[in-house]
Design an enzyme around this catalytic site. Structure first.
Site, PDB file in Angstrom:
ATOM      1  N   CYS A   1       0.550  -1.075   0.033  1.00  0.00           N
ATOM      2  CA  CYS A   1       0.033  -0.354  -0.344  1.00  0.00           C
ATOM      3  C   CYS A   1       0.855   0.931   0.001  1.00  0.00           C
ATOM      4  CB  CYS A   1      -1.004  -0.170   1.129  1.00  0.00           C
ATOM      5  SG  CYS A   1      -0.232  -0.348   2.837  1.00  0.00           S
ATOM      6  N   ASN A   2       2.179   1.106   0.568  1.00  0.00           N
ATOM      7  CA  ASN A   2       2.380   2.488   0.409  1.00  0.00           C
ATOM      8  C   ASN A   2       4.530   2.246  -0.204  1.00  0.00           C
ATOM      9  OD1 ASN A   2       3.694   1.005   2.292  1.00  0.00           O
ATOM     10  ND2 ASN A   2       3.699   2.087   4.318  1.00  0.00           N
TER      11      ASN A   2
ATOM     12  N   SER B   1       8.023   0.917   7.899  1.00  0.00           N
ATOM     13  CA  SER B   1       7.136   1.334   7.561  1.00  0.00           C
ATOM     14  C   SER B   1       6.481   2.438   8.333  1.00  0.00           C
ATOM     15  CB  SER B   1       6.202   0.187   8.112  1.00  0.00           C
ATOM     16  OG  SER B   1       6.160  -1.394   8.409  1.00  0.00           O
TER      17      SER B   1
ATOM     18  N   ARG C   1       3.291  -6.161  11.385  1.00  0.00           N
ATOM     19  CA  ARG C   1       3.832  -7.212  11.120  1.00  0.00           C
ATOM     20  C   ARG C   1       3.534  -7.594   9.935  1.00  0.00           C
ATOM     21  NH1 ARG C   1       8.155  -7.468  13.203  1.00  0.00           N
ATOM     22  NH2 ARG C   1       8.014 -10.647  12.740  1.00  0.00           N
ATOM     23  N   GLU C   2       2.129  -7.425   9.666  1.00  0.00           N
ATOM     24  CA  GLU C   2       2.190  -7.220   7.983  1.00  0.00           C
ATOM     25  C   GLU C   2       2.599  -7.418   6.770  1.00  0.00           C
ATOM     26  OE1 GLU C   2      -1.102  -4.606   7.364  1.00  0.00           O
ATOM     27  OE2 GLU C   2      -2.437  -5.743   8.663  1.00  0.00           O
TER      28      GLU C   2
END
Length: 439
Positions: A48-49, A110, A116-117
């Site tokens: 997503c990023n 992150s 943890r994803e």
């Protein structure tokens, strides 16, 4: 062989550009391998990023050509100009590649530090590349080491112990914005059936939310809710569900998205406010929906700004583990790089031994004396090869493997050929010392 990576993340460029770059990311690795001999392996990590491409090239001189090929492919599928694509990616080579990926996998890079994803996304990126046949042996080892490092960080530090993730922070924000923080009273519509959608469903259940509907433009909603609960929506039932929703969460990143005008019509008679959470890299919701009356839009940027910082001690411990793992990986990689030279030296020496033994057998036959001579010679060869083998590992660990190869060529006239990537992946140690004793 040399590893390199092209990296575009939230830390360097805006998320809208990251989203545009990742359009068509699923086919980049395959097209790059088929389109350029400078790319011998590729693994794509798109979240997503971040949008990162890890590659392997035959030689350091090929990295620039490999980068140009990837930039051209990304430009073609994303519709962005090559200069813009090139500026958006930073390039890493050498130890920087493992250092960065290990930090990413451990959650240190992150938007929500310690989440943890990302570790699961790193594992799935490798699995996808292996399934598509684009993961070279060097990249397989790199990603496997990254996953092990993430496990070590999780087991040995308190980083991530609070269970924070992009999804959990987004739901916390939605709770703060809600007039009623009780999730058991909310109606939620989830767009998507991928990993983020699965994580979202699990966290919604933890918060007591039971009225959850799921829509997938690909038609996978039925199978998704069969194992996770909730109600599957189709194109016909989607609009009534959105009209009645308190929260809608975008996790799909599909080509279709909810437009502001469309949402305004659907929600025209809805009395309750709506919180729209867009977690998709390529937006599920038109950014203009945040301007609609009664609608609050939360984006990945909102999550990044709201994410709490982990404790400094945990970050220091995790960074130490990452740095140590990256250093060990590079040392092993350097040592492995002289395997071909060790094999070549052993082959050369054994060929000389075999030729001499043929002369002995031709003169004396297969007698006990000949066997004793062969046994003695093989023991001598083993002893002679021991020091050059150890020195090869030591020099490689110091980045001097080219000097070792040059010495073999100068002293013995040995030409060292690099093995194919697949063969290198299977040969943990190509020198079988026991063979010298038992042959």
């Amino acid at each position: 062989m040399v590893l390199f990576s092209l990296v575009a993340t939230h830390a360097d460029i805006d998320l809208e550009t990251v989203a545009q770059l990742s359009n068509g990311s699923s086919g980049i690795a395959t097209s790059a391998l088929s389109g350029s001999p400078a790319v011998t392996g590729a693994v794509v990590l798109a979240t997503c990023n971040r949008y990162e491409i890890y590659g392997e090239a035959p030689h350091p001189d090929d990295v620039e050509a490999a980068r140009a090929a990837l930039v051209a492919q990304i430009s073609e599928v994303s519709g962005l100009s090559e200069p813009l694509v090139s500026r958006s990616f930073s390039t890493r080579t050498g130890p920087e590649v493992s250092q960065h990926l290990f930090a990413v996998s451990a959650g240190l890079d992150s938007a929500v530090v310690g989440e943890r994803e990302i570790a699961g996304q790193v594992r799935r990126a490798l699995i996808t590349a292996q399934h598509e046949g684009t993961a070279s042996s060097g990249l397989v080892r790199l990603f496997q080491a990254a996953s092990k490092t993430a496990k070590d960080v999780g087991a040995q530090t308190a980083l991530g112990s609070r269970g924070l993730s992009i999804v959990s922070v987004a739901l916390d924000l939605a709770t703060d914005l809600s007039e009623n923080p009780d999730w058991s009273t909310k109606k939620v519509v989830v767009f998507g059936t991928g990993a983020y959608a699965g994580a979202t469903m699990a966290l919604l259940r933890e918060r007591g939310c039971t009225d959850v509907s799921v829509f997938s433009s690909s038609g996978r909603a039925e199978g998704f809710v069969a194992t996770r609960g909730g109600t599957a929506l189709d194109a016909e039932s989607l609009y009534p569900a959105v009209a009645a929703a308190d929260v809608m969460i975008g996790c799909s990143g599909s080509d279709t998205r909810v437009e502001a005008d469309e949402l305004a019509q659907v929600r025209a008679n809805s009395p309750q406010p709506l919180i729209a959470i867009d977690l998709a890299l390529t937006h599920d919701f038109d950014p203009a929906v945040g301007e609609l009356e009664g609608v609050e839009l939360l984006t990945l940027e909102s999550v990044r700004l709201a994410a709490p910082q982990e404790q400094a001690e945990s970050l220091t411990q995790a960074s130490g583990i990452v740095n140590g793992a990256a250093k060990a990986f590079e040392q092993e990689r350097e040592a492995r790089s002289v395997d071909s030279a060790i094999v070549a030296l052993r082959r050369h020496t054994m060929n000389v031994l075999d030729a001499e033994m043929e002369k002995v057998r031709a003169r004396h036959g297969c007698t006990a004396a000949a066997e004793e001579v062969e046994f003695a010679l093989r023991r001598m060869v083993k002893q002679l090869l021991h020091v050059p083998t150890v020195r090869a590992r030591e020099l490689a660990a110091n980045g001097q493997q080219d000097e070792y190869v040059a010495a073999l060529e100068a002293l013995y006239g040995i030409t060292v050929e690099q093995p194919a990537a697949a063969a290198a992946a299977q040969a943990e140690c190509p020198v079988e010392h026991r063979g010298l004793e038992s042959a």
